[in-house]
Design a protein around this motif. Sequence first.
Motif: not given
Length: 84
Positions: A48-61
Motif C-alpha cells: 500500500i506504499g503508493n496510496k495517496s488518497k483514502g483507501f479501504t483494506l478488507k479482512y475477516t477475523v
Amino acid sequence: LVLSLQLNSTNKIKIEVTGGYGVSAIYRNYTFTKSNNAPSIRGTNENIGNKSKGFTLKYTVNDLDYRDTVNVVTKLNSTILENI
C-alpha cells in the motif's frame, strides 16, 4: 461445565450405561485436554506504499472457540487507528 475447565488441563469423562434392574453393563472412559485455538485473519497482503488518497483494506477475523472475545487493533506504525 466444560467451559469452566482450565486451559491445557487434562480432564476425564466416565460414561456408564446401566441396563434394566440396575445392572451395570458398559463403561467408557475418555481423557481430553481443553485447548484454545488462535484466532485467524484472512485478507490479501498487498503493497500500500503508493496510496495517496483514502483507501479501504478488507479482512475477516475469526475464532473457532465458542464465546471467545476477539480484539482487533489496527495500527499505522505505532499509532493505533482503530480498536474493535
